[in-house]
Design an enzyme around this catalytic site. Structure first.
Site, PDB file in Angstrom:
ATOM      1  N   THR A   8       0.832  -1.207   0.000  1.00  0.00           N
ATOM      2  CA  THR A   8       0.000   0.000   0.000  1.00  0.00           C
ATOM      3  C   THR A   8       0.865   1.256   0.000  1.00  0.00           C
ATOM      4  OG1 THR A   8      -1.717  -1.203   1.187  1.00  0.00           O
ATOM      5  CG2 THR A   8      -1.834   1.208   1.266  1.00  0.00           C
ATOM      6  N   ASN A  56      -5.339  -9.389  -7.970  1.00  0.00           N
ATOM      7  CA  ASN A  56      -5.372 -10.095  -6.681  1.00  0.00           C
ATOM      8  C   ASN A  56      -6.650 -10.896  -6.473  1.00  0.00           C
ATOM      9  OD1 ASN A  56      -5.920  -7.122  -6.661  1.00  0.00           O
ATOM     10  ND2 ASN A  56      -6.968  -7.641  -4.763  1.00  0.00           N
ATOM     11  N   GLN A  85       1.089  -9.397  -6.356  1.00  0.00           N
ATOM     12  CA  GLN A  85       0.617 -10.783  -6.457  1.00  0.00           C
ATOM     13  C   GLN A  85       1.517 -11.610  -7.364  1.00  0.00           C
ATOM     14  OE1 GLN A  85      -1.937 -12.301  -4.839  1.00  0.00           O
ATOM     15  NE2 GLN A  85      -2.596 -10.488  -3.734  1.00  0.00           N
ATOM     16  N   THR A 143      13.261   5.186  10.409  1.00  0.00           N
ATOM     17  CA  THR A 143      14.231   4.106  10.613  1.00  0.00           C
ATOM     18  C   THR A 143      13.729   2.844   9.907  1.00  0.00           C
ATOM     19  OG1 THR A 143      14.786   5.056  12.744  1.00  0.00           O
ATOM     20  CG2 THR A 143      15.417   2.753  12.388  1.00  0.00           C
ATOM     21  N   CYS A 180     -13.004  -4.821   3.024  1.00  0.00           N
ATOM     22  CA  CYS A 180     -12.398  -3.629   3.600  1.00  0.00           C
ATOM     23  C   CYS A 180     -11.892  -3.992   4.996  1.00  0.00           C
ATOM     24  CB  CYS A 180     -13.376  -2.473   3.619  1.00  0.00           C
ATOM     25  SG  CYS A 180     -14.737  -2.724   4.734  1.00  0.00           S
TER      26      CYS A 180
HETATM   27  N1  PLP Z   1      -1.566  -4.552  -4.236  1.00  0.00           N
HETATM   28  C1  PLP Z   1      -2.098  -5.765  -4.423  1.00  0.00           C
HETATM   29  C2  PLP Z   1      -2.306  -6.277  -5.812  1.00  0.00           C
HETATM   30  C3  PLP Z   1      -2.459  -6.545  -3.316  1.00  0.00           C
HETATM   31  O1  PLP Z   1      -2.987  -7.755  -3.501  1.00  0.00           O
HETATM   32  C4  PLP Z   1      -2.255  -6.012  -2.021  1.00  0.00           C
HETATM   33  C5  PLP Z   1      -2.679  -6.773  -0.819  1.00  0.00           C
HETATM   34  O2  PLP Z   1      -3.774  -7.308  -0.783  1.00  0.00           O
HETATM   35  C6  PLP Z   1      -1.685  -4.746  -1.894  1.00  0.00           C
HETATM   36  C7  PLP Z   1      -1.351  -4.042  -3.024  1.00  0.00           C
HETATM   37  C8  PLP Z   1      -1.426  -4.133  -0.542  1.00  0.00           C
HETATM   38  O3  PLP Z   1      -0.259  -4.701  -0.013  1.00  0.00           O
HETATM   39  P1  PLP Z   1       0.047  -4.586   1.569  1.00  0.00           P
HETATM   40  O4  PLP Z   1      -0.913  -5.495   2.241  1.00  0.00           O
HETATM   41  O5  PLP Z   1       1.466  -5.040   1.686  1.00  0.00           O
HETATM   42  O6  PLP Z   1      -0.130  -3.166   1.934  1.00  0.00           O
END
Ligand code: PLP
Length: 400
Positions: free
Chosen positions: A83, A169, A199, A256, A344
């Site tokens: 994210t 995903n 993914q 950090t 969510c």
């Molecule tokens: N992008 C994709 C395609 C994902 O499947 C996910 C997690 O479900 C994310 C981003 C978010 O990753 P994270 O959980 O490491 O923030």
């Protein structure tokens, strides 16, 4: 079940088929991180020997992420996960663009993870540190694969950023990254290219897929590393940081660094690399057995994205006449952990924007369940799921 997979709870068998949400930690990651919970605890930015030791571990992890993505180590920015990497890629690169007369255009696929989609929407609404952008959503076909003709129609010289995920995903559909890069070169030569490879990273050699891409997102926990660790690979792209502070990660991401997380991610990547391509083939065979078994045992099952290139572990199916939430509860009661593919933070399920973008209607979208297999999945998991799903669907249909 693999010894590293989830063990029995209360004596009942637990089958974990939600690897796309998160994969169990690989033992290589657990082992690699252990010393950093104990003696190797120092801050990698310090000047003393313990700090140098932590810094060395961090730089070795960086080398592995670079090798994993076919990049220069200097391009690797450690983050807290997918994210944050997506946010930094989009907001950070847009904020660094020289000022323009007209708002820059961002193009992303309609099936991006919310980490991309919501960031682009926030940028379009002027709610981020980047200048407000115009957002264009590129549609997908009924199998969840980007419509390249439609994409071509959205590209022009105003496009500053194109973001297309390497694989979806929810349904697992693999996206045509090479063709996207070729179209971008032709029609939007100034555009930066970002891909969310969160993914795809679990199974594929990313380096050849990423040719022409300036920004690449990876996350540790989808491939057997720890949660809360990820990286953005920024190849020669200036980034305005999302947070200001100590200027770590070459001024691109202050704070950090989580050395243990980075080390665990690197170990998981090394293990994934070493087990390729046989792990992918093994998991795909298991997935095919599961999908064929469901198609055979549960009347009217629709295998979403069947016929498209998909990730080896993804088995997304729809069972007309059921409510996904009710089925997931029955499966959970039977010890099978699966998901709808979209939830969510509250766990509430909404009709999936991915399925809606594929032309599935809202009612049908609520009948979808994602079984996702991973490195720790085995034949017993598939047999357990097959034994659990048919009676659960029959029960729900009988109750309808
Ligand atoms: N992008 C994709 C395609 C994902 O499947 C996910 C997690 O479900 C994310 C981003 C978010 O990753 P994270 O959980 O490491 O923030």
């Amino acid at each position: 079940m693999s010894p590293a997979g989830p063990g029995p709870v209360g004596g009942a068998r637990i089958t974990y088929l939600d690897n796309a949400a998160t994969a169990p930690l690989r033992p290589e990651a657990t082992d690699a991180m252990a010393p950093f919970s104990a003696g190797r605890f120092a801050n990698p930015s310090g000047a003393h020997r313990l700090a140098r030791d932590a810094r060395q571990a961090l730089e070795e992890a960086r080398d592995e992420v670079a090798a994993f993505t076919g990049s220069d180590p200097k391009a690797v920015v450690f983050t807290s996960g997918g994210t944050e990497s997506d946010n930094l890629a989009i907001i950070g690169s847009l904020a660094a663009l020289p000022a323009r007369a007209a708002p820059p255009v961002v193009v992303c696929s309609a099936i991006e993870h919310d980490a991309v989609l919501e960031t682009c929407r926030a940028a379009a609404a002027g709610r981020t540190a980047a200048p407000a952008v115009e957002l264009r959503l590129a549609p997908v076909d009924a199998l969840g694969v980007l419509d390249l003709d439609a994409l071509a129609g959205l590209l022009d010289e105003r496009v500053a950023l194109i973001s297309v995920m390497a694989a979806n995903n929810e349904v697992g559909a693999i996206q045509p990254l090479g063709a996207v890069a070729a179209l971008a070169r032709e029609l939007s030569p100034e555009a930066l290219l970002h891909t969310d490879a969160v993914q795809a990273a679990a199974f594929f050699d990313l380096a050849p897929l990423l040719e022409g891409y300036d920004l690449v997102t990876v996350s540790a926990h989808k491939l057997g590393g720890p949660k809360g660790a990820g990286a953005l690979v920024a190849r020669g792209v200036p980034l305005v940081p999302l947070a200001f502070g100590g200027g770590q990660e070459q001024e691109r991401r202050s704070g950090t660094q989580g050395v243990a997380g980075a080390v665990g991610m690197a170990a998981a990547m090394a293990a994934a690399r070493a087990s390729r391509p046989s792990e992918g083939s093994r998991v795909a065979r298991l997935r095919d057995t599961l999908r064929d078994g469901l198609l055979g045992a549960v009347p009217d099952t629709i295998a979403t994205s069947l016929g498209a290139p998909t990730l080896p572990g993804h088995c997304h199916v729809r069972f007309p006449g059921i409510e996904q939430e009710e089925l997931l509860v029955l499966l959970d009661d039977a010890g099978v952990c699966a998901s709808a593919g979209s939830a969510c933070a509250s766990g509430a399920l909404e009709a999936s924007h991915v399925l809606l973008a594929m032309g599935v209607d809202e009612r049908d979208a609520r009948t979808g369940v994602r079984f996702s297999l991973g490195w720790a999945s085995d034949e017993a998991d598939v047999a357990h799921a097959l034994a659990a799903v048919a009676p659960a669907v029959a029960r729900l249909r009988g109750a309808a």
